[in-house]
Design an enzyme around this catalytic site. Structure first.
Site, PDB file in Angstrom:
ATOM      1  CB  SER A 103      -0.959  -0.005   1.189  1.00  0.00           C
ATOM      2  OG  SER A 103      -0.249  -0.183   2.401  1.00  0.00           O
TER       3      SER A 103
ATOM      4  CE  LYS B 212      -7.432   1.060   0.705  1.00  0.00           C
ATOM      5  NZ  LYS B 212      -6.720   0.193   1.605  1.00  0.00           N
TER       6      LYS B 212
ATOM      7  CG  HIS C 278      -3.786  -0.692  -2.340  1.00  0.00           C
ATOM      8  ND1 HIS C 278      -4.291   0.586  -2.402  1.00  0.00           N
ATOM      9  CD2 HIS C 278      -3.464  -0.894  -1.047  1.00  0.00           C
ATOM     10  CE1 HIS C 278      -4.254   1.138  -1.206  1.00  0.00           C
ATOM     11  NE2 HIS C 278      -3.756   0.256  -0.363  1.00  0.00           N
TER      12      HIS C 278
HETATM   13  C1  LIG Z   1      -6.726  -0.008   2.992  1.00  0.00           C
HETATM   14  C2  LIG Z   1      -6.193  -1.333   3.316  1.00  0.00           C
HETATM   15  C3  LIG Z   1      -6.876  -2.187   4.194  1.00  0.00           C
HETATM   16  C4  LIG Z   1      -8.100  -1.732   4.955  1.00  0.00           C
HETATM   17  O1  LIG Z   1      -9.202  -1.647   4.140  1.00  0.00           O
HETATM   18  P1  LIG Z   1     -10.420  -0.702   4.562  1.00  0.00           P
HETATM   19  O2  LIG Z   1     -11.560  -1.233   3.787  1.00  0.00           O
HETATM   20  O3  LIG Z   1     -10.037   0.694   4.188  1.00  0.00           O
HETATM   21  O4  LIG Z   1     -10.608  -0.858   6.045  1.00  0.00           O
HETATM   22  C5  LIG Z   1      -6.392  -3.451   4.386  1.00  0.00           C
HETATM   23  N1  LIG Z   1      -5.260  -3.867   3.781  1.00  0.00           N
HETATM   24  C6  LIG Z   1      -4.568  -3.065   2.948  1.00  0.00           C
HETATM   25  C7  LIG Z   1      -3.334  -3.578   2.290  1.00  0.00           C
HETATM   26  C8  LIG Z   1      -5.001  -1.776   2.706  1.00  0.00           C
HETATM   27  O5  LIG Z   1      -4.309  -0.967   1.909  1.00  0.00           O
END
Ligand SMILES: *Cc1c(COP(=O)(O)O)cnc(C)c1O
Length: 389
Positions: A178, A237, A206
């Site tokens: 991320s 995302k 992602h």
């Molecule tokens: C953003 C993210 C999460 C958390 O997801 P949310 O739906 O925003 O709580 C989990 N793992 C990774 C790698 C992320 O980038």
């Protein structure tokens, strides 16, 4: 008393240049976004495909609200399991080619619930050093002994795997990292997992909608979908909504429904969010042009930054770090960009390792080439001003 302690702790954070501040947004998450009363170019949103304010997703939410109201009323196991949730789970399972899917309120709670229910002190977990905080929190909650290998280092992973032990063993990794935007070497991870009798869990947060020929994620990109035991991801995302999910076998999902505390003890997602997310999955599947545009923008921005001498680390995705090392410099750069009408957040420890503070750029399908040219021009100007490169 309490405030004396807190003020002191806050002063320390501030002195290290690590203070975080909220920025106020009005209106939707577009390529241009209104923040603190000004419209700026947004290069820090994870809304990769521009779906967060897509008219079709909004319509799905509005229709659902008229039908089902705004709140789910209870947890899924009490009376909050609506047809919208069931449909979305079926859609995701079908799209991902999995036996079954389970929704959580967010990706964060999905990781915490999955990991803490599956593993315990008698097991072993092997973890990339740069895995997302939600994976680490799940591990800490489970009390499973875990070993971290240097980022992407498969020899280091193999050395850890050779030390036996663990009733159940698992390798857990982000698929797209991320903060670095690079890729986990899934084929090699899968091979080592076989050799050393481990399960594999990947976090496609992602990667959904971004990676793979049809946007199913990094497992699709590498053609290893059938070799991954647990595929989790998020609808927050590229899907532009909210909600975590996990795909896997019937048995895995049935077990999680019985045991995952962050599934059991929290209210179900609003049905309207599930309805919008279902639309998002359909669009990902029907309309590859968004993903193609995202990748065109990604290549254009990456090469533009590299041509101007910025260190974009190992990025291979729409997440593009610009390494500046010092927190103070990253914050100064980000502030100057905002003055110039460009929004990019500075990422500092503890989110990234000491000495690797950076700008984290994310590009969207909805950025135009002019938007990216404007960004590159200003990056170059401020870089020169601040003596970067
Ligand atoms: C953003 C993210 C999460 C958390 O997801 P949310 O739906 O925003 O709580 C989990 N793992 C990774 C790698 C992320 O980038």
């Amino acid at each position: 008393m309490m405030d004396v302690f807190l003020q002191e702790a806050l002063r320390e954070i501030r002195e290290k240049g690590l203070e975080r501040e909220l920025q106020l947004v009005d209106g939707p998450q577009g390529a241009r976004t209104r923040v603190n009363g000004r419209t700026v170019l947004n290069f820090c949103s994870n809304n990769y495909l521009g779906l967060a304010d897509d008219p079709r997703l909004k319509e799905a939410a509005v229709a659902s609200i008229h039908r089902e109201g705004v709140g789910a009323g209870a947890s899924r196991l009490v009376c909050g399991h609506t047809r919208a949730h069931q449909r979305l789970e079926e859609e995701i399972a079908r799209f991902k080619g999995a036996q079954r899917c389970l929704l959580f309120s967010s990706g964060y709670t999905a990781n915490v619930g999955i990991i803490s229910s599956l593993f315990g002190p008698e097991d072993r977990v092997f973890c990339d050093r740069l895995n997302h905080a939600s994976i680490i929190d799940g591990i800490l909650l489970s009390r499973v002994p875990f070993k971290r290998y240097a980022h992407g280092d498969m020899e280091a992973l193999e050395r850890l795997l050779q030390s036996g032990g663990g009733k159940k063993r698992a390798i857990i990794t982000d698929s797209v990292f991320s903060m670095d935007g690079d890729l986990a070497p899934l084929p090699e991870i899968v091979r080592l997992a076989r050799k050393y009798a481990c399960w594999v869990m990947i976090d496609e947060a992602h990667a959904l909608g971004v990676m793979g020929k049809t946007g199913k994620g990094l497992a699709e990109h590498f053609g290893v979908e059938t070799k991954i035991d647990i595929q989790m991801g998020t609808l927050s995302k590229a899907a532009g909504c909210l909600g975590g999910y996990v795909c896997g076998s019937q048995a895995l999902i049935s077990f999680l429904i019985q045991k995952a505390r962050s599934f059991i003890y929290t209210t179900a997602l609003p049905p309207s969010v599930a309805a919008s997310a279902q639309r998002a999955i359909a669009i990902m599947e029907e309309d590859p042009r968004r993903r193609e545009q995202l990748w065109e923008n990604t290549r254009y921005l990456q090469s533009g930054l590299r041509d101007r001498g910025f260190d974009t680390m190992q990025s291979q995705t729409p997440i593009i770090p610009v390494l500046l090392k010092e927190s103070g410099l990253a914050v100064a750069f980000s502030r100057r960009l905002l003055q110039e009408g460009i929004w990019i957040s500075a990422i500092r420890p503890p989110t990234v390792p000491q000495g690797t503070a950076r700008l984290r750029l994310t590009v969207m399908a909805t950025h135009t080439q002019e938007d990216i040219d404007e960004l590159l021009g200003k990056m170059e100007k401020i870089g020169r001003e601040l003596g970067v490169r």
